[in-house]
Every structure is written in C-alpha cells, then in structure tokens.
Design an enzyme around this catalytic site. Structure first.
Site, PDB file in Angstrom:
ATOM      1  N   ASP A  14       0.841  -1.199   0.000  1.00  0.00           N
ATOM      2  CA  ASP A  14       0.000   0.000   0.000  1.00  0.00           C
ATOM      3  C   ASP A  14       0.879   1.252   0.000  1.00  0.00           C
ATOM      4  O   ASP A  14       1.540   1.548   0.999  1.00  0.00           O
ATOM      5  CB  ASP A  14      -0.893  -0.030   1.240  1.00  0.00           C
ATOM      6  CG  ASP A  14      -2.068   0.925   1.154  1.00  0.00           C
ATOM      7  OD1 ASP A  14      -2.146   1.682   0.181  1.00  0.00           O
ATOM      8  OD2 ASP A  14      -2.905   0.901   2.068  1.00  0.00           O
ATOM      9  N   ASP A  15       0.896   1.972  -1.113  1.00  0.00           N
ATOM     10  CA  ASP A  15       1.669   3.219  -1.253  1.00  0.00           C
ATOM     11  C   ASP A  15       3.178   2.981  -1.289  1.00  0.00           C
ATOM     12  O   ASP A  15       3.964   3.869  -0.930  1.00  0.00           O
ATOM     13  CB  ASP A  15       1.350   4.210  -0.125  1.00  0.00           C
ATOM     14  CG  ASP A  15      -0.051   4.786  -0.211  1.00  0.00           C
ATOM     15  OD1 ASP A  15      -0.778   4.441  -1.158  1.00  0.00           O
ATOM     16  OD2 ASP A  15      -0.415   5.595   0.663  1.00  0.00           O
ATOM     17  N   CYS A  54      -5.337   4.108  -4.205  1.00  0.00           N
ATOM     18  CA  CYS A  54      -5.523   2.771  -3.622  1.00  0.00           C
ATOM     19  C   CYS A  54      -6.709   1.990  -4.194  1.00  0.00           C
ATOM     20  O   CYS A  54      -6.550   1.013  -4.926  1.00  0.00           O
ATOM     21  CB  CYS A  54      -5.705   2.882  -2.117  1.00  0.00           C
ATOM     22  SG  CYS A  54      -4.551   3.928  -1.248  1.00  0.00           S
ATOM     23  N   ARG A  58      -7.220  -1.271  -6.815  1.00  0.00           N
ATOM     24  CA  ARG A  58      -7.712  -2.553  -6.304  1.00  0.00           C
ATOM     25  C   ARG A  58      -8.980  -2.989  -7.039  1.00  0.00           C
ATOM     26  O   ARG A  58      -9.210  -4.189  -7.237  1.00  0.00           O
ATOM     27  CB  ARG A  58      -7.933  -2.438  -4.792  1.00  0.00           C
ATOM     28  CG  ARG A  58      -6.617  -2.294  -4.036  1.00  0.00           C
ATOM     29  CD  ARG A  58      -6.782  -1.688  -2.635  1.00  0.00           C
ATOM     30  NE  ARG A  58      -5.489  -1.265  -2.130  1.00  0.00           N
ATOM     31  CZ  ARG A  58      -4.740  -1.954  -1.269  1.00  0.00           C
ATOM     32  NH1 ARG A  58      -5.178  -3.115  -0.813  1.00  0.00           N
ATOM     33  NH2 ARG A  58      -3.579  -1.499  -0.873  1.00  0.00           N
ATOM     34  N   LYS A 118      -6.228  -5.400   3.442  1.00  0.00           N
ATOM     35  CA  LYS A 118      -7.035  -4.217   3.143  1.00  0.00           C
ATOM     36  C   LYS A 118      -7.988  -4.477   1.976  1.00  0.00           C
ATOM     37  O   LYS A 118      -7.571  -4.913   0.907  1.00  0.00           O
ATOM     38  CB  LYS A 118      -6.096  -3.048   2.829  1.00  0.00           C
ATOM     39  CG  LYS A 118      -6.779  -1.785   2.322  1.00  0.00           C
ATOM     40  CD  LYS A 118      -5.776  -0.674   2.135  1.00  0.00           C
ATOM     41  CE  LYS A 118      -6.319   0.477   1.317  1.00  0.00           C
ATOM     42  NZ  LYS A 118      -5.377   1.594   1.194  1.00  0.00           N
ATOM     43  N   HIS A 120     -11.133  -1.999   1.084  1.00  0.00           N
ATOM     44  CA  HIS A 120     -11.311  -0.645   0.543  1.00  0.00           C
ATOM     45  C   HIS A 120     -12.210  -0.629  -0.695  1.00  0.00           C
ATOM     46  O   HIS A 120     -12.113   0.269  -1.524  1.00  0.00           O
ATOM     47  CB  HIS A 120      -9.940  -0.027   0.212  1.00  0.00           C
ATOM     48  CG  HIS A 120      -9.949   1.476   0.210  1.00  0.00           C
ATOM     49  ND1 HIS A 120      -8.927   2.233  -0.326  1.00  0.00           N
ATOM     50  CD2 HIS A 120     -10.862   2.388   0.681  1.00  0.00           C
ATOM     51  CE1 HIS A 120      -9.183   3.510  -0.191  1.00  0.00           C
ATOM     52  NE2 HIS A 120     -10.349   3.645   0.416  1.00  0.00           N
ATOM     53  N   HIS A 223       1.325   2.404   4.088  1.00  0.00           N
ATOM     54  CA  HIS A 223       0.450   3.588   4.127  1.00  0.00           C
ATOM     55  C   HIS A 223       0.542   4.258   5.506  1.00  0.00           C
ATOM     56  O   HIS A 223       0.657   3.587   6.519  1.00  0.00           O
ATOM     57  CB  HIS A 223      -0.987   3.140   3.861  1.00  0.00           C
ATOM     58  CG  HIS A 223      -1.945   4.238   3.528  1.00  0.00           C
ATOM     59  ND1 HIS A 223      -2.265   5.251   4.403  1.00  0.00           N
ATOM     60  CD2 HIS A 223      -2.695   4.465   2.417  1.00  0.00           C
ATOM     61  CE1 HIS A 223      -3.153   6.061   3.847  1.00  0.00           C
ATOM     62  NE2 HIS A 223      -3.430   5.610   2.636  1.00  0.00           N
ATOM     63  N   ASP A 332       0.080  -0.670  -5.041  1.00  0.00           N
ATOM     64  CA  ASP A 332      -1.202  -0.229  -5.601  1.00  0.00           C
ATOM     65  C   ASP A 332      -1.127   1.143  -6.251  1.00  0.00           C
ATOM     66  O   ASP A 332      -2.024   1.521  -7.002  1.00  0.00           O
ATOM     67  CB  ASP A 332      -2.301  -0.263  -4.539  1.00  0.00           C
ATOM     68  CG  ASP A 332      -2.026   0.652  -3.357  1.00  0.00           C
ATOM     69  OD1 ASP A 332      -0.907   1.194  -3.250  1.00  0.00           O
ATOM     70  OD2 ASP A 332      -2.939   0.821  -2.516  1.00  0.00           O
ATOM     71  N   ASN A 333      -0.086   1.917  -5.957  1.00  0.00           N
ATOM     72  CA  ASN A 333       0.114   3.223  -6.597  1.00  0.00           C
ATOM     73  C   ASN A 333       1.499   3.713  -6.216  1.00  0.00           C
ATOM     74  O   ASN A 333       2.225   3.050  -5.466  1.00  0.00           O
ATOM     75  CB  ASN A 333      -0.949   4.241  -6.173  1.00  0.00           C
ATOM     76  CG  ASN A 333      -1.254   4.267  -4.696  1.00  0.00           C
ATOM     77  OD1 ASN A 333      -2.348   3.887  -4.254  1.00  0.00           O
ATOM     78  ND2 ASN A 333      -0.282   4.695  -3.895  1.00  0.00           N
ATOM     79  N   LYS A 390       1.768   9.583  -5.847  1.00  0.00           N
ATOM     80  CA  LYS A 390       0.359   9.191  -5.744  1.00  0.00           C
ATOM     81  C   LYS A 390      -0.586  10.372  -5.977  1.00  0.00           C
ATOM     82  O   LYS A 390      -0.277  11.506  -5.641  1.00  0.00           O
ATOM     83  CB  LYS A 390       0.107   8.600  -4.353  1.00  0.00           C
ATOM     84  CG  LYS A 390      -1.326   8.196  -4.055  1.00  0.00           C
ATOM     85  CD  LYS A 390      -1.437   7.661  -2.634  1.00  0.00           C
ATOM     86  CE  LYS A 390      -2.878   7.324  -2.258  1.00  0.00           C
ATOM     87  NZ  LYS A 390      -2.978   6.795  -0.874  1.00  0.00           N
TER      88      LYS A 390
END
Length: 606
Positions: A14-15, A54, A58, A118, A120, A223, A332-333, A390
């Site tokens: 994540d990130d 994010c 996903r 996660k 989301h 994140h 994810d990014n 991001k």
C-alpha cells in the site's frame, strides 16, 4: 508453466514507491521479495502501471476493467466531498453491478478463495469480500487505519474525530460476514494479515485442499500513519540523516546500475508542496530529525512487510504447494507524497487534532499513539526518476514495482536460470485475464443475470511462455511486448489525466504541482516527463487528445481538474449520515454514540 491449474498468491503493498524494495534499488532490507525476483523464470517489471490511488487500482485488480467502470472512479473519501463526482455512475464507492469480481469466477470455477488485508472496496455488508467471492476473508474495510488498532479517547466522541480522521483512524475489520468487535491487544497489521492468511490456508478441509487456491494478501503497509515495531525501525537509525535528496540520487544511481533505468534518463525535478524551504540544510534541526525519523519508520514498515511475506512463502514451501503457485507482488500506486499540514483549507484542523490526541515526539514516532506521514520529499526519492507521486497520473503516480514468479513446471530444464528484467508496458487490468487463462476459465458477458463490462486488459500467458520456455532473445534484445504499439490506455485520478499509446503519452497535472494543461512526452526516451513536445508534434498531440475524449466517454470520467469545481478531502461531505457509509465507521459497534436513526443501518458486531 505448470501442467495443472496453478494456485495464485497475489500480494499488494500500500503506497510503496517504485524503488522501495532491494531488487528495485533500495537500501531497505527486503530479502524475501528479492529472492522471489531472482528465482528461475521470475520477472521484475519496470513499466507496470496502475491507477494513482488505492481503491481504484484494487478495483481494477479485482475486475480487469477501468476503475471508473467498476465503481471506484475516485477514492470514495474524495467522492463524498465533490459535487462533480458524487452520485455519478462509476463513483458508487464499491464494486458495482457492472462488474464481476475475480474471486467470484474462481470460486465458481473450483478454487478455494481467501483474503487477508485491506479491502477498501465497499463498507456495507453486501459489498464485503465475503459477498464478492471470497470463501474466507479477514478484511480492513476503510482505506487506512492505525496499524496497532490504537484510537484516542476523544473528548467529544459524538463530533470527533472529524471528517478527515473518521476514515483514517479506526482499524475496522470484518471476518467473513461479521464485524470483529475487538482486535487482539498485540495487533499489528502486517503481522495479523500474514498470520490469518497462513491460518486460512492451514485450516482448509481435505476437500478444499484438493482444490487449487486463490490467496489475496493486500497489506495496509506502508500507508500512513507510519508505524512499525521499534526493533525493526532501529535497523535504520541514522540511515536517512542526510535527507531525501541524497537518498534520491543514490536510488537513481542504483536503478541505472542494475539495469532498471536506462543510463541516459533524466530525472524530473523535485516538486515541493509542503511550504518549507527546499534545501534540506535550511530546515531547522527539529524538522530534519523528525522527518528522517519518519523515513526510518517507513523503512521499518517495508522491512516488516517483507518478513511477513517470507512467512507465507515458507508455509507454501513446507506444504509442497510453492512450485505450483503463481506469485505476484505489486504496489497499488506510487509513493504517498501528501503534505496535509500544508493544505490551505483543512491543514490547520488536521494538525490541531494530531497535536491534541497523538504523541509525535521524536522518540515516539512510529509507535501506536503517534500519527505521522513522510511528505513530498521522501516520496519523490522513491518515485525518481519519475515525476511526482500518488494522486497524479504521471509516471511517479502510476508506475509501480511488480515481481511475477510463474509456476514452476515439473520439467523446467529449458527455463531461465535466474530472474530477468522486462521493460514491456502492461497494466493492472492485465491480471484478471492472465489468472483466468491460467485457471482455464472464461470471463462472462453476463453474470447472475447482469450484463458485465468486458475486460480491458490482456493476458500475459504468451509473454510469460516465451520466457519460461527459454525463447527470449539471447542477444540482449527486448523480451516481446505484451500490448501492441497501437494499444491506447487512459488514466484519471482527482483531475490528473493521461493517455498513453506506444511511446507517446499526454499528461495533465493540475496546479500547483503542474502547469494545469496537457503536455506531450516521448515516454520511452523521457520517462521522467521532463520535456513537453506538444509544440514540436502538434498532430500527435491532437491524436492523443482525441483518444482522451474517447476514454473519458467510454469509462465515465468526469474529466480533468479544469472541468469541475475544486473540493477538499476532509471538508464538508455531501451525503447525509444516513446515506454515507464512511460516516458510519466511528459508530459501528458503539451504540452509546450512535444516533438512533442510524442504528438500524449498521452491521451487527459479532
């Protein structure tokens, strides 16, 4: 490739920035990801693209189509505050009825499906993972949360923590179809997600063990809030004292040394957005110490995530399932470069809340009762040589690390002897068609009576087979491309848009971090997006702008930033609490503060 239907292990960070793993040039210790990348037939992708946020990414990972189609046109945390986006098709905030989720198809097709991490992709019970094909699931519902599940005791729990923090603090988890009332006292997100994944795989019945499995392991690290066990953070004490620009130059040099970036590439200049002096040495000592400490904790989060990935991989090796498992690791990014303290509208209220309820003293940064992010400078050290980070449809926002280890065939004598690097362009929408082809399943035109949006990605099977069969160019030439040169793909997040076709890319970066107009780049020669060629190639610019209009119409994007009014995440929301599930996060399982009119809407805590 394997002769039988393979298992799948899809791991998402994540990130995580492009160069944050050792095998992508980092100083951060990631031995398990690095070892995976070095395995026979494994690939590191340098040209893999996602959405710049994010949940949009996903949603594409789960459906194989564009996030504006799948229901996550924007982060729902932003859609709820934007009049231009709220209520528009494709901006529902969950996987909508126009798509079928990959685990639904795999579960129907004879796979055991599980996830831990996660989600989301929807807060209401009908949108939970259990309703989208996962037979077992342990899921963080919001987009981020305290990694230790810590929450302050608010002075006024009826009005606090406020719009920004109500979606960013509580570690609200569900298991299958029930809300978890209380997480363990020793909870730490990455540890818990690996623990639960191993528990699900180990707890399969004999019948389930006869099936191949699809395991989805989406971490919420690294994140913000930046938090990690102190013993891991100590490994990085002092490593970042020279500041982000020194780190940036080291990362760029290492990327070029290991062949992931061409020697001629010019890095984009750092874009400053935190309102502080640009020169590290001009910052006061306290700011420098706190900033480098935040980066130490970030490194600790990545380190700990890698350790947990190793635990899951070790389990598969122990059970004999490792060789026949398709393993994918991605972010994810791009790295998160937000500097919320500098936001002209909500920055003051955010920092007042942090100072009131958290301890961000130097020695406490990284603990459960701290709340820090690392800002635009460190983020651009991780995305370099690319532009920005991001929330921007630049290479820094959309180009992320990807490692793929295909299943190992029983007779693998013709395979490559070590991992390779590929510069082939591909996107997250390619994963669903790849998995379905390996699983011998089709993507349906209809599902349960609903018309389903077609796939927008392309399977990698022919591409991967050219490598696993030993047919790659032995003379140092390019491994074959995945998409034809005429393939065009669009991107848009929070008004930052892009279209790429072949080596050409147009990019729109809103002010103040960009010129607030379309620019044209030869992205192969200039992946840093440093030289606008729109004046030199007006016909190419015209063609790509036409493709942008096509994309915008096809997927339902509201458009770039000059086409709709500005809004502020954490400001006022448009929806009444009755209609806004994100406003329910602080109420679920807490009847003493829940308004009576909302109580019937909330899921039962069990």
């Amino acid at each position: 490739m394997a002769e039988t239907r393979p298992n799948f292990l899809i791991i998402v960070a994540d990130d995580l920035g492009f160069s944050d793993c050792g095998c992508f040039g980092s100083e951060i210790s990631t031995p398990n990801i690095d070892a995976l990348a070095k395995e026979a037939n494994a690939l590191r992708f340098t040209n893999y693209h996602v959405a710049a946020a994010c949940s949009p990414t996903r949603s594409m990972l789960m459906t194989g189509t564009d996030h504006h189609i799948a229901g996550l046109g924007q982060l729902q945390e932003m859609t709820r505050a934007s009049p231009a986006h709220y209520g528009k098709p494709g901006h529902e905030g969950y996987l909508n009825e126009r798509v079928v989720a990959l685990p639904e198809l795999l579960s129907d097709g004879g796979y055991f499906t599980c996830m831990s991490g996660k989600w989301h992709l929807g807060l209401k019970p009908e949108h939970w993972p259990h309703q989208r094909g996962f037979q077992r699931s342990f899921a963080l519902l919001p987009g981020c949360a305290n990694h230790y599940a810590y929450e302050p005791e608010y002075q006024d729990p009826h009005t606090e923590p406020g719009k920004f923090f109500e979606t960013a603090t509580r570690a609200l988890h569900v298991e299958d179809n029930r809300v978890i009332a209380k997480l363990p006292d020793d909870f730490y997100s990455s540890d818990a997600y690996a623990d639960t994944m191993i528990k699900y795989l180990d707890g399969r019945t004999e019948e389930e063990k006869e099936k191949p499995f699809f395991a989805y392991l989406p971490f919420s690290a690294p994140h913000w809030p930046l938090q990690a066990p102190s013993e891991v953070c100590e490994k990085y004490r002092g490593v970042y004292d020279d500041g982000p620009e020194v780190l940036r130059q080291k990362r760029i040099a290492k990327l070029k040394e290991i062949g992931m970036v061409e020697p001629h590439v010019k890095a984009h200049d750092v874009v400053f957005a935190d309102g502080k002096p640009e020169n590290w040495d001009e910052l006061d000592e306290e700011t420098r110490k706190s900033s480098s400490r935040a980066m130490e904790v970030y490194a600790g989060m990545v380190d700990r995530m890698d350790w947990n990935i190793g635990r899951v991989l070790d389990y598969l090796k122990e059970t004999g399932e490792y060789d026949n498992t398709f393993i994918l690791f991605m972010s994810d990014n791009g790295a998160e470069g937000a500097s919320y303290e500098a936001d002209a509208i909500v920055g003051t209220s955010i920092m007042e809340h942090v100072h009131k309820y958290y301890d961000n003293s130097l020695d406490n940064i990284g603990r459960g009762n701290s709340f820090v992010w690392y800002g635009c400078r460190w983020a651009q050290a991780a995305t370099a040589p690319s532009r920005l980070y991001k929330m921007h449809s630049t290479e820094g926002g959309c180009r992320v690390p990807l490692v793929v280890r295909p299943p190992i065939a029983k007779d693998s004598s013709n395979s490559t002897t070590s991992g390779a690097i590929t510069h082939a362009f591909c996107t997250v929408m390619d994963i669903v068609p790849t998995v379905l082809e390996l699983a011998n399943l089709e993507h349906p035109a209809t599902y349960h009576g609903r018309t389903i949006a077609p796939l927008r990605g392309r399977s990698w099977i022919d591409f991967l087979s050219s490598i696993t069969n030993g047919n790659e160019n032995k003379n140092g030439g390019e491994i074959p491309e995945i998409h034809p040169f005429t393939y065009a793909v669009g991107f848009e997040i929070r008004g930052s848009g892009a279209v790429r076709r072949g080596n050409w890319k147009i990019t729109f970066v809103p002010a103040p971090r960009g010129p607030h107009r379309w620019e044209l780049f030869d992205i192969k020669a200039d992946p840093g997006e440093t030289k606008d060629l729109s004046g030199q190639f007006p016909e190419v610019m015209k063609e790509l702008l036409a493709l942008w209009q096509d994309y915008k119409t096809e997927v339902g994007s509201v458009g770039v930033a000059d086409e709709w009014p500005e809004f502020h995440q954490g400001g006022a929301t448009l929806a009444d609490e009755m209609e806004d599930p994100y406003a329910w996060i602080k109420y679920i399982g807490r009847p003493e503060i829940t308004p009576d009119r909302i109580k019937p809407l909330l899921p039962v805590v069990g």
